[in-house]
Design a protein around this motif. Structure first.
Motif, PDB file in Angstrom:
ATOM      1  N   LYS A 183     -41.518   9.731 -44.355  1.00 44.30           N
ATOM      2  CA  LYS A 183     -41.276   8.288 -44.316  1.00 44.30           C
ATOM      3  C   LYS A 183     -40.333   7.849 -45.429  1.00 44.30           C
ATOM      4  O   LYS A 183     -39.473   6.979 -45.233  1.00 44.30           O
ATOM      5  CB  LYS A 183     -42.606   7.536 -44.424  1.00 44.30           C
ATOM      6  CG  LYS A 183     -43.462   7.655 -43.170  1.00 44.30           C
ATOM      7  CD  LYS A 183     -44.750   6.879 -43.325  1.00 44.30           C
ATOM      8  CE  LYS A 183     -45.595   6.985 -42.057  1.00 44.30           C
ATOM      9  NZ  LYS A 183     -46.868   6.236 -42.180  1.00 44.30           N
ATOM     10  N   ILE A 184     -40.479   8.475 -46.634  1.00 39.51           N
ATOM     11  CA  ILE A 184     -39.584   8.120 -47.746  1.00 39.51           C
ATOM     12  C   ILE A 184     -38.145   8.522 -47.425  1.00 39.51           C
ATOM     13  O   ILE A 184     -37.182   7.770 -47.675  1.00 39.51           O
ATOM     14  CB  ILE A 184     -40.068   8.790 -49.045  1.00 39.51           C
ATOM     15  CG1 ILE A 184     -41.378   8.130 -49.508  1.00 39.51           C
ATOM     16  CG2 ILE A 184     -39.015   8.686 -50.143  1.00 39.51           C
ATOM     17  CD1 ILE A 184     -42.048   8.866 -50.640  1.00 39.51           C
ATOM     18  N   ALA A 185     -37.953   9.739 -46.838  1.00 41.81           N
ATOM     19  CA  ALA A 185     -36.600  10.185 -46.478  1.00 41.81           C
ATOM     20  C   ALA A 185     -35.992   9.259 -45.430  1.00 41.81           C
ATOM     21  O   ALA A 185     -34.819   8.867 -45.521  1.00 41.81           O
ATOM     22  CB  ALA A 185     -36.662  11.623 -45.956  1.00 41.81           C
ATOM     23  N   LEU A 239     -32.335   4.743 -43.983  1.00 36.49           N
ATOM     24  CA  LEU A 239     -32.171   3.351 -43.552  1.00 36.49           C
ATOM     25  C   LEU A 239     -31.534   2.516 -44.653  1.00 36.49           C
ATOM     26  O   LEU A 239     -30.677   1.651 -44.392  1.00 36.49           O
ATOM     27  CB  LEU A 239     -33.536   2.764 -43.158  1.00 36.49           C
ATOM     28  CG  LEU A 239     -34.167   3.329 -41.877  1.00 36.49           C
ATOM     29  CD1 LEU A 239     -35.556   2.724 -41.676  1.00 36.49           C
ATOM     30  CD2 LEU A 239     -33.294   3.017 -40.671  1.00 36.49           C
ATOM     31  N   ALA A 240     -31.942   2.765 -45.913  1.00 33.68           N
ATOM     32  CA  ALA A 240     -31.364   2.005 -47.028  1.00 33.68           C
ATOM     33  C   ALA A 240     -29.864   2.288 -47.171  1.00 33.68           C
ATOM     34  O   ALA A 240     -29.064   1.372 -47.435  1.00 33.68           O
ATOM     35  CB  ALA A 240     -32.106   2.354 -48.319  1.00 33.68           C
ATOM     36  N   GLU A 241     -29.474   3.584 -46.986  1.00 36.01           N
ATOM     37  CA  GLU A 241     -28.047   3.931 -47.082  1.00 36.01           C
ATOM     38  C   GLU A 241     -27.254   3.257 -45.974  1.00 36.01           C
ATOM     39  O   GLU A 241     -26.163   2.707 -46.208  1.00 36.01           O
ATOM     40  CB  GLU A 241     -27.891   5.453 -47.008  1.00 36.01           C
ATOM     41  CG  GLU A 241     -26.475   5.949 -47.195  1.00 36.01           C
ATOM     42  CD  GLU A 241     -25.937   5.637 -48.582  1.00 36.01           C
ATOM     43  OE1 GLU A 241     -24.710   5.531 -48.732  1.00 36.01           O
ATOM     44  OE2 GLU A 241     -26.768   5.458 -49.522  1.00 36.01           O
ATOM     45  N   ARG A 246     -23.821  -3.497 -45.289  1.00 36.94           N
ATOM     46  CA  ARG A 246     -23.651  -4.646 -46.189  1.00 36.94           C
ATOM     47  C   ARG A 246     -22.226  -4.671 -46.749  1.00 36.94           C
ATOM     48  O   ARG A 246     -21.601  -5.734 -46.863  1.00 36.94           O
ATOM     49  CB  ARG A 246     -24.682  -4.551 -47.318  1.00 36.94           C
ATOM     50  CG  ARG A 246     -24.569  -5.638 -48.368  1.00 36.94           C
ATOM     51  CD  ARG A 246     -25.727  -5.511 -49.352  1.00 36.94           C
ATOM     52  NE  ARG A 246     -25.557  -6.421 -50.460  1.00 36.94           N
ATOM     53  CZ  ARG A 246     -24.840  -6.177 -51.555  1.00 36.94           C
ATOM     54  NH1 ARG A 246     -24.221  -4.990 -51.686  1.00 36.94           N
ATOM     55  NH2 ARG A 246     -24.722  -7.078 -52.522  1.00 36.94           N
ATOM     56  N   SER A 247     -21.733  -3.475 -47.103  1.00 34.46           N
ATOM     57  CA  SER A 247     -20.350  -3.424 -47.647  1.00 34.46           C
ATOM     58  C   SER A 247     -19.358  -3.906 -46.606  1.00 34.46           C
ATOM     59  O   SER A 247     -18.432  -4.679 -46.907  1.00 34.46           O
ATOM     60  CB  SER A 247     -20.030  -1.996 -48.083  1.00 34.46           C
ATOM     61  OG  SER A 247     -20.923  -1.583 -49.100  1.00 34.46           O
ATOM     62  N   ARG A 248     -19.548  -3.451 -45.346  1.00 36.97           N
ATOM     63  CA  ARG A 248     -18.648  -3.886 -44.275  1.00 36.97           C
ATOM     64  C   ARG A 248     -18.719  -5.390 -44.077  1.00 36.97           C
ATOM     65  O   ARG A 248     -17.699  -6.070 -43.927  1.00 36.97           O
ATOM     66  CB  ARG A 248     -19.010  -3.171 -42.975  1.00 36.97           C
ATOM     67  CG  ARG A 248     -18.697  -1.676 -43.008  1.00 36.97           C
ATOM     68  CD  ARG A 248     -19.141  -1.038 -41.706  1.00 36.97           C
ATOM     69  NE  ARG A 248     -18.893   0.409 -41.718  1.00 36.97           N
ATOM     70  CZ  ARG A 248     -19.252   1.222 -40.734  1.00 36.97           C
ATOM     71  NH1 ARG A 248     -19.869   0.727 -39.651  1.00 36.97           N
ATOM     72  NH2 ARG A 248     -18.990   2.507 -40.821  1.00 36.97           N
ATOM     73  N   ILE A 249     -19.926  -5.916 -44.060  1.00 40.66           N
ATOM     74  CA  ILE A 249     -20.089  -7.361 -43.845  1.00 40.66           C
ATOM     75  C   ILE A 249     -19.457  -8.139 -44.981  1.00 40.66           C
ATOM     76  O   ILE A 249     -18.801  -9.177 -44.775  1.00 40.66           O
ATOM     77  CB  ILE A 249     -21.576  -7.693 -43.694  1.00 40.66           C
ATOM     78  CG1 ILE A 249     -22.120  -7.104 -42.379  1.00 40.66           C
ATOM     79  CG2 ILE A 249     -21.814  -9.191 -43.718  1.00 40.66           C
ATOM     80  CD1 ILE A 249     -23.614  -7.191 -42.243  1.00 40.66           C
ATOM     81  N   LEU A 250     -19.589  -7.628 -46.238  1.00 38.84           N
ATOM     82  CA  LEU A 250     -18.987  -8.315 -47.380  1.00 38.84           C
ATOM     83  C   LEU A 250     -17.463  -8.311 -47.274  1.00 38.84           C
ATOM     84  O   LEU A 250     -16.798  -9.320 -47.573  1.00 38.84           O
ATOM     85  CB  LEU A 250     -19.434  -7.641 -48.686  1.00 38.84           C
ATOM     86  CG  LEU A 250     -20.893  -7.893 -49.105  1.00 38.84           C
ATOM     87  CD1 LEU A 250     -21.232  -7.060 -50.340  1.00 38.84           C
ATOM     88  CD2 LEU A 250     -21.109  -9.376 -49.398  1.00 38.84           C
ATOM     89  N   ALA A 251     -16.914  -7.164 -46.815  1.00 37.33           N
ATOM     90  CA  ALA A 251     -15.456  -7.098 -46.670  1.00 37.33           C
ATOM     91  C   ALA A 251     -14.984  -8.094 -45.619  1.00 37.33           C
ATOM     92  O   ALA A 251     -13.982  -8.815 -45.812  1.00 37.33           O
ATOM     93  CB  ALA A 251     -15.043  -5.677 -46.294  1.00 37.33           C
TER      94      ALA A 251
END
Length: 317
Positions: A235-237, A242-244, A250-255
């Motif tokens: 579950k942690i992996a 999912l976090a990555e 998020r980076s794409r949306i910010l761009a």
């Protein structure tokens, strides 16, 4: 059966004294005789009273007859001044009355004598009955006293025998109780030893069973802990993946947001230039309109349809 002739008691001797049924029947018979004697005494007294009343009645009747004879014997009048025949009749009546009176007196005397003799006989009979009853009562009282004395002595003897029997039974019961207590203690000691052995065996078995269950529980807990650790690692992996992915997204949306923001920043300048061009066009149209009105007044209506030289550059601009 044996009778206690030495003490003068007409009762059968049984194991613990006289026969109770015979004693009860004897006292019942004694009480019946006393009641019968009292009844005879009361009857004799009533008969004597009745005879006395009859004697008084006879005496009253004799006195009444005497008064009648005396009344009849008195001539209604004297013989003086009357005829000889009436005198003879009166004498005959007087003689007859004297005879009747004498006969009545004789009968009365005889009746009184008979009544007195009967009364004397009844009185003597009453006194005889009373004397017999008194003797009988005294004899019964003496017999009752003797019986009660013998019964008390026998009761005392029975009580003493009962006390001795009670003491003997108490001693036997105490000995039996001590024996039973000893047997009970021996039995309880044996049962206690067996119970302790059974308890020790049960405790040993319980400890072995508890140790086995603890071992099984430890193994099961270790297995479940390992399974839970593996599941948590997976579950942690997965959470890291999912976090990555979320970080990249998020980076794409910010761009994209930054690009949209740059475009939005150039919109006010474009709007300002558009506004300026619109103002210039409005000014040019108003100038052309004023020039056309002045040309119509001098050249005619055809020239008004063609644009002026000042309007063309403005539209070209």
């Amino acid at each position: 059966m044996a009778y206690d002739h030495d003490r003068g008691m007409p009762f059968t001797i049984v194991r613990k004294g006289y026969d109770k049924d015979e004693v009860r029947r004897y006292y019942d018979r004694f009480d019946s005789e006393l009641r019968l004697t009292a009844t005879d005494r009361d009857a004799a007294a009533a008969q004597a009273r009745e005879l006395a009343i009859q004697l008084e009645d006879a005496r009253d009747e004799i006195d009444e007859l005497r008064r009648d004879v005396d009344r009849l014997s008195v001539p209604p009048t004297t013989a003086e001044g009357m005829s000889e025949r009436i005198s003879r009749m009166l004498r005959l009546a007087s003689d007859e009355a004297s005879e009747v009176r004498a006969k009545a007196e004789a009968d009365a005397a005889e009746m009184v004598s008979v009544a007195e003799q009967e009364s004397e006989r009844l009185r003597q009979l009453y006194e005889t009955k009373m004397s017999e009853l008194e003797d009988r009562r005294a004899a019964l009282e003496r017999e009752h006293e003797q019986t009660m004395t013998a019964a008390r002595a026998e009761g005392t003897r029975i009580v003493e025998a009962a006390v001795a029997e009670r003491d003997r039974l108490t001693a036997e019961a105490e000995a039996k109780r001590a024996q039973v207590q000893q047997d009970f203690e021996i039995t309880m000691a044996e049962r206690r030893a067996k119970a302790l052995a059974a308890i020790e065996e049960l405790e040993t078995n319980s400890k072995a069973e508890a140790h086995r269950r603890l071992t099984d529980a430890s193994r099961e807990a270790q297995r479940r802990l390992q399974v839970a650790t593996e599941q948590s690692e997976r579950k942690i992996a997965h959470a890291k993946e999912l976090a990555e992915e979320l970080r990249v997204l998020r980076s794409r949306i910010l761009a994209q947001l930054l690009g949209i923001r740059g475009q939005l920043d150039s919109v006010p300048a474009m709007l300002a230039s558009v506004n300026r061009e619109s103002e210039l066009l409005d000014n040019a149209e108003s100038s052309a309109a004023s020039d056309g009105e002045s040309a119509d007044s001098g050249d005619g209506s055809d020239e008004s349809d063609s644009p002026s030289d000042e309007q063309l550059p403005a539209r070209t601009k």
